[in-house]
Design an enzyme around this catalytic site. Sequence first.
Site: not given
Length: 262
Positions: A121-122, A139
């Site tokens: 994520h991200d 992440g």
Amino acid sequence: MSKVHPSAIVDPKAELDSTVEVGPYSIIGPDVRIGAGTVVGPHVVIEGHTTIGRDNRIFQFASLGAAPQDKKWAGEPTRLEIGDRNTIREFCTFNLGTVQDAGVTRLGDDNWMSAYTHLAHDCQVGSNTIFSNNAQLAGHVHVGDWAILSGYCGVHQFCKIGAHAFIGMYTSLTQDVPPFVLVSGNPAEAHGVNIEGLKRRGFTREQINAIRTAYKTIYRSGLTLEEAKARLAEEEAAAGDAAQHIRALRDFLDNASRGIVR
């Protein structure tokens, strides 16, 4: 109409260009948009709020846009954005972003993502990168243009990898890697400038020499990092057409989030 195999499941709300191809048994969710010329192989799952650009090739068993592997995620409509002309090989897993960051995971253009690579994520990945098999990003990792990540390297969350950097095979990376630098090992250590990569991308001898001098200032001069940054400012002023590259190096050092491999 898009060329969708009869066994594929494409939600009626998904937006696929008429030239998109979807292979057998693939599943595409309602909030997915796919641009012209992209080919989705068999047994691919694309879900979430995912946007995919033009002329990508997505191989079998990839999973794109799944929920982030983050216990804080509570179903917010975060996104995955993939650019143009990327090759995404077997078993790649790219997750959505989270509201704790920008809310989006991004992959730029012209990237080569080998089998089993993971973008958590991200993550923000630039363009023209190469990820070898099993390169894994935790992440919030940022990767600059033209970086190369070798097989089985693992990158700790929030790390940054600068443009044109090279990460060696099996490297365990827990700190930031400045642009142009070659690192490897567990723990990671710097091993000079990615000279061969710079040559392939058309850097001149003068530009490469200026980058090598900057590397020696950071890693071999005995200066503290703050002292090295001050000297880099002097080197930039005298670097001619290499000044932009020394400036990029200085900017990276100013914004390093986890300290640099040094």
